[in-house]
Design a protein around this motif. Structure first.
Motif, PDB file in Angstrom:
ATOM      1  N   THR A 169      -4.046   8.019  -1.893  1.00  0.00           N
ATOM      2  CA  THR A 169      -4.361   7.575  -3.188  1.00  0.00           C
ATOM      3  C   THR A 169      -3.140   7.374  -4.219  1.00  0.00           C
ATOM      4  O   THR A 169      -3.164   6.622  -5.035  1.00  0.00           O
ATOM      5  CB  THR A 169      -5.518   8.226  -4.040  1.00  0.00           C
TER       6      THR A 169
ATOM      7  N   SER B 206      -9.927   1.088  -4.402  1.00  0.00           N
ATOM      8  CA  SER B 206     -10.090   2.610  -3.753  1.00  0.00           C
ATOM      9  C   SER B 206     -10.923   2.506  -2.262  1.00  0.00           C
ATOM     10  O   SER B 206     -11.317   1.305  -1.987  1.00  0.00           O
ATOM     11  CB  SER B 206     -10.872   3.182  -4.934  1.00  0.00           C
TER      12      SER B 206
ATOM     13  N   VAL C 193      -5.040  -2.151  -0.465  1.00  0.00           N
ATOM     14  CA  VAL C 193      -4.186  -3.314  -1.238  1.00  0.00           C
ATOM     15  C   VAL C 193      -4.479  -4.505  -0.338  1.00  0.00           C
ATOM     16  O   VAL C 193      -4.258  -4.807   0.545  1.00  0.00           O
ATOM     17  CB  VAL C 193      -2.613  -2.702  -1.255  1.00  0.00           C
TER      18      VAL C 193
ATOM     19  N   SER D  70      -2.779  -8.405  -0.913  1.00  0.00           N
ATOM     20  CA  SER D  70      -1.779  -9.105  -1.311  1.00  0.00           C
ATOM     21  C   SER D  70      -1.612 -10.646  -0.784  1.00  0.00           C
ATOM     22  O   SER D  70      -1.998 -10.955   0.341  1.00  0.00           O
ATOM     23  CB  SER D  70      -0.349  -8.437  -0.915  1.00  0.00           C
TER      24      SER D  70
ATOM     25  N   SER E  61      -0.203  -8.208  -5.783  1.00  0.00           N
ATOM     26  CA  SER E  61      -1.022  -7.098  -4.932  1.00  0.00           C
ATOM     27  C   SER E  61      -2.162  -6.749  -5.866  1.00  0.00           C
ATOM     28  O   SER E  61      -1.888  -6.244  -7.136  1.00  0.00           O
ATOM     29  CB  SER E  61      -0.046  -5.965  -4.493  1.00  0.00           C
ATOM     30  N   THR E  62      -3.227  -6.417  -5.297  1.00  0.00           N
ATOM     31  CA  THR E  62      -4.321  -5.736  -5.771  1.00  0.00           C
ATOM     32  C   THR E  62      -4.968  -4.581  -5.225  1.00  0.00           C
ATOM     33  O   THR E  62      -5.039  -4.489  -4.074  1.00  0.00           O
ATOM     34  CB  THR E  62      -5.615  -6.879  -6.073  1.00  0.00           C
ATOM     35  N   THR E  63      -4.941  -3.543  -6.014  1.00  0.00           N
ATOM     36  CA  THR E  63      -5.446  -2.291  -5.461  1.00  0.00           C
ATOM     37  C   THR E  63      -6.692  -1.826  -5.501  1.00  0.00           C
ATOM     38  O   THR E  63      -7.241  -1.803  -6.678  1.00  0.00           O
ATOM     39  CB  THR E  63      -4.572  -1.102  -6.262  1.00  0.00           C
TER      40      THR E  63
ATOM     41  N   PRO F  82       0.969  -1.281  -0.011  1.00  0.00           N
ATOM     42  CA  PRO F  82      -0.041   0.086  -0.007  1.00  0.00           C
ATOM     43  C   PRO F  82       0.805   1.185   0.043  1.00  0.00           C
ATOM     44  O   PRO F  82       0.502   2.383  -0.414  1.00  0.00           O
ATOM     45  CB  PRO F  82      -0.872  -0.065   1.069  1.00  0.00           C
TER      46      PRO F  82
ATOM     47  N   GLY G  19       0.049   6.636  -3.371  1.00  0.00           N
ATOM     48  CA  GLY G  19       1.275   5.933  -3.050  1.00  0.00           C
ATOM     49  C   GLY G  19       2.814   6.680  -2.895  1.00  0.00           C
ATOM     50  O   GLY G  19       2.640   7.803  -2.822  1.00  0.00           O
TER      51      GLY G  19
ATOM     52  N   LEU H  11       1.761   1.609  -3.684  1.00  0.00           N
ATOM     53  CA  LEU H  11       0.687   1.629  -4.719  1.00  0.00           C
ATOM     54  C   LEU H  11      -0.472   2.776  -4.180  1.00  0.00           C
ATOM     55  O   LEU H  11      -1.263   3.034  -5.386  1.00  0.00           O
ATOM     56  CB  LEU H  11       0.084   0.266  -4.969  1.00  0.00           C
TER      57      LEU H  11
END
Length: 303
Positions: A295, A162, A147, A149, A158-160, A140, A297, A143
């Motif tokens: 937002t 909102s 997140v 992971s 890792s998936t970001t 996080p 990173g 990015l």
């Protein structure tokens, strides 16, 4: 841009890294969120190592940002050079807001920024995970946002996601640390199937609640059984602060990372202000900030 003794220009690298909160309650070792509390590192090649802006005990060769820079240079097959590194960080050192991950990322980013190839976020995540050992804070921080992971074959995926703009995070840090090793040692080695099912369902719901800003869903789902019941015993002020935050209108109260920092999550600025006032009244003098999600990173500038 600075000038060296021979009259040549030296690049100035500015690395900004946000604080993070790992776990977010039920997302043990897989979720992390970036917060709008940012450390700034000003890095310039120098004749000898010089570190300032931080406590004297961190101004030597063992500084984590410097050691991470050296490790990144080795991994990238770059020649390291002495640096003048000024560290401007508002992140408390008591633990729980990713202060060590911030330094790891800063060192990695500085090495990359001073190379011909420049800063690459994906490669930086790989190097930072290798140095830190896990992605829950570094992902996080690099990015931004929320997140999720996991590690496979030594690499992080890792998936970001909102975070809804209405949510606020009141972070409160006692004037004592919880050692990560201690926070790990109190956890059970096995959990029941019932606990696993409890946790998985609520983890999905918490992610959804954070994305949508659904305070009611967050209040229902953000109740951890894997780590917080055990780690709370290491934070003497946990019960009092949790009770104060929830009574003032927080929809959730979690241990940030392994502690000792804690987060009260609130819906909107007005409610967050009431929660912050309640925390301050419960424990006057504790470090306290009300934050939004970050937002962006990590950002890197070269001048």
């Amino acid at each position: 841009m600075s000038v060296d003794d021979a009259g040549g220009a030296r690049p100035l690298v500015i690395v900004r890294v946000p604080a993070t909160s790992a776990n977010v309650g039920v997302g043990f070792d897989c979720l992390g969120i970036a917060l709008d509390l940012t450390a700034t590192f000003l890095v310039t090649p120098a004749e000898r190592l010089l570190i300032d802006g931080c406590e004297e005990r961190f101004c030597g060769e063992d500084n984590l940002a410097w050691q991470s820079y050296l490790a990144a240079c080795r991994a990238l097959d770059l020649e390291s050079q002495p640096l003048h590194m000024s560290i401007l960080s508002p992140i408390p050192l008591s633990g729980g807001l990713g202060s060590s991950s911030v330094c790891v990322i800063a060192g990695v980013a500085a090495a990359m920024a001073l190379s011909e190839d420049g800063f690459d976020r994906a490669r930086a995540l790989e190097l930072a995970c290798a140095l830190e050992g896990h992605p829950d804070n570094v992902a996080p921080a690099l990015l931004g946002g929320l997140v999720s992971s996991f590690m496979e074959d030594g690499r992080a995926t890792s998936t970001t996601l909102s975070v809804a703009p209405n949510l606020r995070f009141a972070a409160v840090a006692p004037p004592y640390e919880v050692r990560t090793a201690d926070a790990r040692s109190v956890l059970p080695e096995e959990v029941s199937l019932e606990t696993a099912v409890w946790q998985m369902g609520r983890c999905v719901a918490v992610v959804r609640a954070l994305e949508k800003g659904d305070a009611e869903l967050l209040a229902k789902a953000c109740h951890d059984r894997l780590h917080e019941p055990y780690r709370a015993a290491l934070i003497p002020d946990y019960d009092a602060l949790r009770a104060a935050a929830l009574a003032a209108g927080a929809c959730a109260f979690v241990i940030s990372g392994s502690g000792s920092t804690m987060l009260a999550i609130a819906d909107g600025d007005e409610r967050a202000a009431r929660v912050a006032d309640a925390l301050a009244a419960a424990r006057p003098g504790f470090w306290l900030r009300t934050l939004s999600a970050n937002t962006l990173g990590t950002t890197v500038e070269v001048h």
